[in-house]
Design a protein around this motif. Sequence first.
Motif, PDB file in Angstrom:
ATOM      1  N   GLN A   8     -40.265  14.127  29.570  1.00  0.00           N
ATOM      2  CA  GLN A   8     -40.731  14.337  30.979  1.00  0.00           C
ATOM      3  C   GLN A   8     -41.828  12.476  31.341  1.00  0.00           C
ATOM      4  OE1 GLN A   8     -39.365  14.676  33.933  1.00  0.00           O
ATOM      5  NE2 GLN A   8     -40.068  13.934  34.678  1.00  0.00           N
ATOM      6  N   SER A   9     -43.121  12.695  30.707  1.00  0.00           N
ATOM      7  CA  SER A   9     -43.663  11.593  30.670  1.00  0.00           C
ATOM      8  C   SER A   9     -43.376  10.119  30.275  1.00  0.00           C
ATOM      9  CB  SER A   9     -44.755  12.004  29.966  1.00  0.00           C
ATOM     10  OG  SER A   9     -45.873  13.049  30.590  1.00  0.00           O
ATOM     11  N   ALA A  10     -42.371  10.228  29.320  1.00  0.00           N
ATOM     12  CA  ALA A  10     -41.483   9.026  29.349  1.00  0.00           C
ATOM     13  C   ALA A  10     -40.829   8.474  30.090  1.00  0.00           C
ATOM     14  CB  ALA A  10     -41.228   9.508  27.703  1.00  0.00           C
ATOM     15  N   TYR A  11     -39.786   8.854  30.458  1.00  0.00           N
ATOM     16  CA  TYR A  11     -38.891   9.444  31.834  1.00  0.00           C
ATOM     17  C   TYR A  11     -39.237   8.708  32.320  1.00  0.00           C
ATOM     18  CZ  TYR A  11     -34.843  10.042  34.153  1.00  0.00           C
ATOM     19  OH  TYR A  11     -33.870  10.025  35.489  1.00  0.00           O
ATOM     20  N   ALA A  12     -40.674   9.410  33.081  1.00  0.00           N
ATOM     21  CA  ALA A  12     -41.302   9.631  34.774  1.00  0.00           C
ATOM     22  C   ALA A  12     -42.050   8.116  34.400  1.00  0.00           C
ATOM     23  CB  ALA A  12     -41.994  10.053  34.447  1.00  0.00           C
ATOM     24  N   SER A  13     -42.702   7.358  33.290  1.00  0.00           N
ATOM     25  CA  SER A  13     -42.998   5.882  32.962  1.00  0.00           C
ATOM     26  C   SER A  13     -41.661   4.931  33.334  1.00  0.00           C
ATOM     27  CB  SER A  13     -43.143   6.191  31.979  1.00  0.00           C
ATOM     28  OG  SER A  13     -44.484   4.783  31.362  1.00  0.00           O
ATOM     29  N   SER A  14     -40.563   5.009  32.483  1.00  0.00           N
ATOM     30  CA  SER A  14     -39.960   4.136  32.597  1.00  0.00           C
ATOM     31  C   SER A  14     -39.222   3.769  33.636  1.00  0.00           C
ATOM     32  CB  SER A  14     -38.636   5.127  31.834  1.00  0.00           C
ATOM     33  OG  SER A  14     -39.066   4.959  30.184  1.00  0.00           O
ATOM     34  N   ILE A  15     -39.291   5.029  34.781  1.00  0.00           N
ATOM     35  CA  ILE A  15     -38.439   5.071  35.794  1.00  0.00           C
ATOM     36  C   ILE A  15     -39.617   4.457  36.976  1.00  0.00           C
ATOM     37  CG2 ILE A  15     -38.264   6.414  38.166  1.00  0.00           C
ATOM     38  CD1 ILE A  15     -36.325   7.001  35.654  1.00  0.00           C
ATOM     39  N   ASN A  16     -40.362   4.976  36.589  1.00  0.00           N
ATOM     40  CA  ASN A  16     -41.573   3.604  37.572  1.00  0.00           C
ATOM     41  C   ASN A  16     -41.557   2.089  37.259  1.00  0.00           C
ATOM     42  OD1 ASN A  16     -44.379   3.455  39.175  1.00  0.00           O
ATOM     43  ND2 ASN A  16     -45.240   2.578  36.539  1.00  0.00           N
TER      44      ASN A  16
END
Length: 232
Positions: A78-86
């Motif tokens: 989830q952290s990797a996905y959220a970082s990508s979205i950012n």
Amino acid sequence: MEEELKEKSGQLDDFPSGEALEISEVEQLTRPRYHYRLFFGDLKLRVHEDVMIKYRMLKGSSFTREELEEIMEANERQSAYASSINLLSFRSRTRTEIMRKLREKEFHPHVIEVTLERLEQEKLIDDGVYAQQWANQRVRSQKKGKVWIRQELRQKGVEPQHIEEALGNIDEDEELSSAVQLAEKKWRSTPGGMLDKKRKTMAFLMRRGYSSDLVRKALAAVQNKDQEEEDV
């Protein structure tokens, strides 16, 4: 710093196995955004808000080390996905650009691959579309030639087939028009005789990434216009 790294990677080495531990305190963090620090007495973990909600990680809730290991795996994804979205919220990026950023943040290779696949499935990254949009923008707004654009897309990690397809869709007349506009500006601002103007204008267009054939056409157009103006 060591404790921050431990929280970031989700290590559970200090957590006892087979024993349920109760969350004694929940602390919201200002950085990184949407993250919380969970205290299990003297032990602590950092989790993303979405993961905390999904697993109901509230004060007073208890979890074993085995349960936390599963949760922390989900947390890294989830952290990797959220970082990508950012990252994508600022501008479009290629698959390789996202991968490089996630590697810098030291996410596990498997997590990075899963994240990239998810982003592609959700059409949040699409190198084919990116290459086309990038090529069009560079020709129209930046007045760059295909040679320059090809090199830029290579540096961004775009696959050759996407690059060539994007370059193949560039309107040749539009690229020539951009080159002629640049050539006219350079020609008129260059002092000296015809030979100097020709040599410096050609070099300028080549540096902008235009092919030698297109440079010759643009230069011919400028010289013809210049001659016509002199004849008037």
